[in-house]
Scaffold this motif. Structure first.
Motif, PDB file in Angstrom:
ATOM      1  N   ASN A 162     -11.815  96.908   6.381  1.00 14.93           N
ATOM      2  CA  ASN A 162     -11.451  98.090   7.159  1.00 14.93           C
ATOM      3  C   ASN A 162     -11.132  99.298   6.282  1.00 14.93           C
ATOM      4  O   ASN A 162     -10.541 100.269   6.750  1.00 14.93           O
ATOM      5  N   GLY A 163     -11.558  99.225   5.011  1.00 13.95           N
ATOM      6  CA  GLY A 163     -11.460 100.385   4.129  1.00 13.95           C
ATOM      7  C   GLY A 163     -10.121 100.598   3.458  1.00 13.95           C
ATOM      8  O   GLY A 163      -9.879 101.658   2.868  1.00 13.95           O
ATOM      9  N   PHE A 164      -9.228  99.600   3.542  1.00 16.00           N
ATOM     10  CA  PHE A 164      -7.903  99.744   2.945  1.00 16.00           C
ATOM     11  C   PHE A 164      -7.851  99.141   1.542  1.00 16.00           C
ATOM     12  O   PHE A 164      -8.645  98.268   1.193  1.00 16.00           O
ATOM     13  N   ILE A 165      -6.886  99.614   0.760  1.00 19.94           N
ATOM     14  CA  ILE A 165      -6.635  99.103  -0.587  1.00 19.94           C
ATOM     15  C   ILE A 165      -5.366  98.254  -0.538  1.00 19.94           C
ATOM     16  O   ILE A 165      -4.270  98.789  -0.328  1.00 19.94           O
ATOM     17  N   PRO A 166      -5.455  96.948  -0.708  1.00 21.02           N
ATOM     18  CA  PRO A 166      -4.253  96.100  -0.676  1.00 21.02           C
ATOM     19  C   PRO A 166      -3.414  96.280  -1.939  1.00 21.02           C
ATOM     20  O   PRO A 166      -3.938  96.287  -3.049  1.00 21.02           O
ATOM     21  N   VAL A 167      -2.115  96.443  -1.748  1.00 25.14           N
ATOM     22  CA  VAL A 167      -1.160  96.512  -2.850  1.00 25.14           C
ATOM     23  C   VAL A 167      -0.169  95.376  -2.632  1.00 25.14           C
ATOM     24  O   VAL A 167       0.568  95.366  -1.643  1.00 25.14           O
ATOM     25  N   ILE A 168      -0.169  94.403  -3.539  1.00 26.58           N
ATOM     26  CA  ILE A 168       0.496  93.125  -3.282  1.00 26.58           C
ATOM     27  C   ILE A 168       1.701  92.909  -4.192  1.00 26.58           C
ATOM     28  O   ILE A 168       1.590  92.966  -5.421  1.00 26.58           O
ATOM     29  N   ALA A 169       2.846  92.646  -3.568  1.00 29.08           N
ATOM     30  CA  ALA A 169       4.036  92.216  -4.303  1.00 29.08           C
ATOM     31  C   ALA A 169       3.987  90.698  -4.445  1.00 29.08           C
ATOM     32  O   ALA A 169       3.804  89.991  -3.446  1.00 29.08           O
ATOM     33  N   PRO A 170       4.141  90.168  -5.656  1.00 27.58           N
ATOM     34  CA  PRO A 170       3.954  88.729  -5.886  1.00 27.58           C
ATOM     35  C   PRO A 170       5.158  87.878  -5.453  1.00 27.58           C
ATOM     36  O   PRO A 170       5.859  87.284  -6.269  1.00 27.58           O
ATOM     37  N   ILE A 171       5.382  87.850  -4.166  1.00 25.05           N
ATOM     38  CA  ILE A 171       6.436  87.034  -3.571  1.00 25.05           C
ATOM     39  C   ILE A 171       5.756  86.035  -2.640  1.00 25.05           C
ATOM     40  O   ILE A 171       5.010  86.435  -1.739  1.00 25.05           O
ATOM     41  N   GLY A 172       5.975  84.763  -2.874  1.00 24.77           N
ATOM     42  CA  GLY A 172       5.361  83.735  -2.040  1.00 24.77           C
ATOM     43  C   GLY A 172       6.390  82.988  -1.225  1.00 24.77           C
ATOM     44  O   GLY A 172       7.600  83.247  -1.327  1.00 24.77           O
ATOM     45  N   CYS A 173       5.924  82.081  -0.400  1.00 26.26           N
ATOM     46  CA  CYS A 173       6.858  81.232   0.344  1.00 26.26           C
ATOM     47  C   CYS A 173       6.246  79.842   0.511  1.00 26.26           C
ATOM     48  O   CYS A 173       5.026  79.664   0.433  1.00 26.26           O
ATOM     49  N   ASP A 174       7.123  78.866   0.745  1.00 25.45           N
ATOM     50  CA  ASP A 174       6.648  77.503   0.928  1.00 25.45           C
ATOM     51  C   ASP A 174       6.438  77.200   2.410  1.00 25.45           C
ATOM     52  O   ASP A 174       6.515  78.112   3.258  1.00 25.45           O
ATOM     53  N   LYS A 175       6.181  75.962   2.751  1.00 27.61           N
ATOM     54  CA  LYS A 175       5.884  75.574   4.124  1.00 27.61           C
ATOM     55  C   LYS A 175       7.043  75.859   5.075  1.00 27.61           C
ATOM     56  O   LYS A 175       6.844  76.042   6.287  1.00 27.61           O
ATOM     57  N   LEU A 176       8.255  75.880   4.517  1.00 36.21           N
ATOM     58  CA  LEU A 176       9.443  76.104   5.344  1.00 36.21           C
ATOM     59  C   LEU A 176       9.862  77.570   5.384  1.00 36.21           C
ATOM     60  O   LEU A 176      10.880  77.916   5.984  1.00 36.21           O
ATOM     61  N   GLY A 177       9.074  78.444   4.723  1.00 32.88           N
ATOM     62  CA  GLY A 177       9.391  79.866   4.728  1.00 32.88           C
ATOM     63  C   GLY A 177      10.344  80.305   3.636  1.00 32.88           C
ATOM     64  O   GLY A 177      10.778  81.465   3.618  1.00 32.88           O
ATOM     65  N   LYS A 178      10.678  79.419   2.703  1.00 31.50           N
ATOM     66  CA  LYS A 178      11.563  79.769   1.600  1.00 31.50           C
ATOM     67  C   LYS A 178      10.835  80.658   0.598  1.00 31.50           C
ATOM     68  O   LYS A 178       9.703  80.375   0.215  1.00 31.50           O
ATOM     69  N   SER A 179      11.482  81.757   0.198  1.00 37.59           N
ATOM     70  CA  SER A 179      10.845  82.747  -0.669  1.00 37.59           C
ATOM     71  C   SER A 179      10.901  82.344  -2.136  1.00 37.59           C
ATOM     72  O   SER A 179      11.876  81.733  -2.585  1.00 37.59           O
ATOM     73  N   TYR A 180       9.845  82.734  -2.869  1.00 38.92           N
ATOM     74  CA  TYR A 180       9.779  82.464  -4.303  1.00 38.92           C
ATOM     75  C   TYR A 180       9.273  83.691  -5.055  1.00 38.92           C
ATOM     76  O   TYR A 180       8.377  84.399  -4.590  1.00 38.92           O
ATOM     77  N   ASN A 181       9.845  83.917  -6.216  1.00 42.21           N
ATOM     78  CA  ASN A 181       9.444  84.975  -7.122  1.00 42.21           C
ATOM     79  C   ASN A 181       8.334  84.431  -8.020  1.00 42.21           C
ATOM     80  O   ASN A 181       8.561  83.541  -8.835  1.00 42.21           O
ATOM     81  N   VAL A 182       7.118  84.956  -7.863  1.00 41.33           N
ATOM     82  CA  VAL A 182       5.944  84.459  -8.587  1.00 41.33           C
ATOM     83  C   VAL A 182       5.562  85.446  -9.683  1.00 41.33           C
ATOM     84  O   VAL A 182       5.537  86.667  -9.461  1.00 41.33           O
ATOM     85  N   ASN A 183       5.275  84.942 -10.864  1.00 40.80           N
ATOM     86  CA  ASN A 183       4.819  85.795 -11.966  1.00 40.80           C
ATOM     87  C   ASN A 183       3.583  86.585 -11.543  1.00 40.80           C
ATOM     88  O   ASN A 183       2.628  86.025 -11.001  1.00 40.80           O
ATOM     89  N   ALA A 184       3.596  87.900 -11.789  1.00 33.87           N
ATOM     90  CA  ALA A 184       2.521  88.775 -11.317  1.00 33.87           C
ATOM     91  C   ALA A 184       1.180  88.466 -11.980  1.00 33.87           C
ATOM     92  O   ALA A 184       0.132  88.556 -11.337  1.00 33.87           O
ATOM     93  N   ASP A 185       1.194  88.108 -13.268  1.00 36.78           N
ATOM     94  CA  ASP A 185      -0.053  87.744 -13.949  1.00 36.78           C
ATOM     95  C   ASP A 185      -0.679  86.522 -13.278  1.00 36.78           C
ATOM     96  O   ASP A 185      -1.880  86.486 -13.003  1.00 36.78           O
ATOM     97  N   LEU A 186       0.160  85.527 -13.031  1.00 36.03           N
ATOM     98  CA  LEU A 186      -0.315  84.301 -12.397  1.00 36.03           C
ATOM     99  C   LEU A 186      -0.864  84.587 -11.001  1.00 36.03           C
ATOM    100  O   LEU A 186      -1.949  84.125 -10.643  1.00 36.03           O
ATOM    101  N   ALA A 187      -0.128  85.371 -10.223  1.00 32.66           N
ATOM    102  CA  ALA A 187      -0.568  85.700  -8.871  1.00 32.66           C
ATOM    103  C   ALA A 187      -1.902  86.443  -8.890  1.00 32.66           C
ATOM    104  O   ALA A 187      -2.806  86.144  -8.099  1.00 32.66           O
ATOM    105  N   ALA A 188      -2.038  87.399  -9.794  1.00 32.62           N
ATOM    106  CA  ALA A 188      -3.276  88.178  -9.877  1.00 32.62           C
ATOM    107  C   ALA A 188      -4.469  87.286 -10.210  1.00 32.62           C
ATOM    108  O   ALA A 188      -5.542  87.405  -9.609  1.00 32.62           O
ATOM    109  N   GLY A 189      -4.286  86.371 -11.170  1.00 33.78           N
ATOM    110  CA  GLY A 189      -5.375  85.475 -11.551  1.00 33.78           C
ATOM    111  C   GLY A 189      -5.786  84.557 -10.423  1.00 33.78           C
ATOM    112  O   GLY A 189      -6.977  84.354 -10.167  1.00 33.78           O
ATOM    113  N   LYS A 190      -4.808  84.002  -9.719  1.00 35.17           N
ATOM    114  CA  LYS A 190      -5.111  83.094  -8.604  1.00 35.17           C
ATOM    115  C   LYS A 190      -5.766  83.835  -7.442  1.00 35.17           C
ATOM    116  O   LYS A 190      -6.674  83.307  -6.782  1.00 35.17           O
ATOM    117  N   ILE A 191      -5.318  85.055  -7.176  1.00 32.29           N
ATOM    118  CA  ILE A 191      -5.915  85.856  -6.100  1.00 32.29           C
ATOM    119  C   ILE A 191      -7.346  86.229  -6.463  1.00 32.29           C
ATOM    120  O   ILE A 191      -8.252  86.165  -5.620  1.00 32.29           O
TER     121      ILE A 191
END
Length: 294
Positions: A162-191
């Protein structure tokens, strides 16, 4: 007149790369000085907007460690790191979400939109983009510091389509919705791997990967990168970045680039010029790679 002619030559140099990469996805890990100095921040935002206008799909994954540290300091809370990983208790996780998902993310979105782009800020929790799990290491409880378990790229594809530029903060969550601070390098590579991206570009505060004589290694194969790590030519914070690049390229990303974000318009110079400015990592070195680091 001479300067104007040089500008036209630069456009012609960029033309074949614009044609080659049009319609592809480029994941950019945004961090370091490029996120701090005003001129570099504006330069980066312009680069991203231009990339979108000429047909590429930039996806931004940003860091924010220094900003998190400053707020923790103001709150009289000490930052604790073990092996480069931030120990993230519940209170620190609240700060991480405020800084990364709020202040930093929206500042980047605002800059890109100010230069004519259509950026949307999300975190890894949106659309279950980043499924995370707790980092487990013998003898250390890292709290809410997370590893990536799975990437669901649907929300990114929807924004791109739809023509948008995604800007992503590397915060993830588990199956129960618990938040986690994810290393940005790692997140970028996996994405990048999940998207099948053409490029993963990592902005750093160094020229790229250097040899034992401190000279830039412009092109490396996966075997070459592993050799640089094994021989201890690469050290410290460069090693996890290289491992992220190895994983991304091994998982199908065409090339990974480690570049100096302290240089104005660093992203455009790397992607759209013959020589580039940093280190490119591909599955195997070949003649084409030696000539053009794309």
């Amino acid at each position: 007149m001479k300067k104007q002619i040089e500008k036209i030559k630069t456009l012609f140099e960029a033309l074949p790369y614009i044609k080659e990469f049009s319609g592809t996805t480029v994941v950019i890990k945004y961090g370091g000085a490029a996120m701090v100095e005003d001129e570099l921040k504006q330069s980066f935002a312009r680069d991203v907007v231009l990339m979108k206008y000429v047909g590429l799909n930039p996806v931004i994954v940003h860091g924010g460690g220094p900003q998190i540290g400053k707020l923790l300091e103001r709150l009289d809370k000490e930052s604790e790191f073990v092996d480069g990983i931030r120990v993230t208790d519940s209170d620190t996780m609240d700060v991480v979400e405020m800084v990364l998902g709020g202040k930093v993310n929206k500042e980047i979105v605002g800059m890109i939109n100010n230069f004519g782009g259509k950026a949307v800020g999300i975190s890894g929790k949106d659309g279950e983009l980043i499924r995370a799990k707790k980092i487990r290491a013998r003898g250390t409880d890292f709290g809410h510091a997370g590893d990536v378990e799975q990437i669901n790229p649907k929300v990114i594809r929807t924004l791109e389509d739809n023509g948008f530029i995604p800007v992503i903060a590397p915060i993830g969550c588990d199956k129960l919705g618990k938040s986690y601070n994810v290393n940005a390098d790692l997140a970028a590579g996996k994405i990048a791997a999940a998207l099948g991206a053409e490029k993963l570009v990592m902005l750093t505060d160094v020229k790229g990967v250097l040899d034992k004589d401190k000279k830039l290694l412009s092109v490396l194969s996966l075997a070459g990168v592993r050799g640089v790590i094994k021989s201890k030519v690469a050290r410290g914070g460069m090693i996890p970045k290289l491992n992220c690049c190895i994983d991304a390229v091994a998982s199908g990303v065409t090339s990974a680039h480690i570049i100096d974000g302290r240089i104005e318009h660093a992203v455009l110079l790397e992607v759209f010029t013959d020589l580039g400015i940093g280190t490119v990592i591909r599955k195997a070195s070949d003649n084409k790679a030696a000539i053009k680091k794309g």
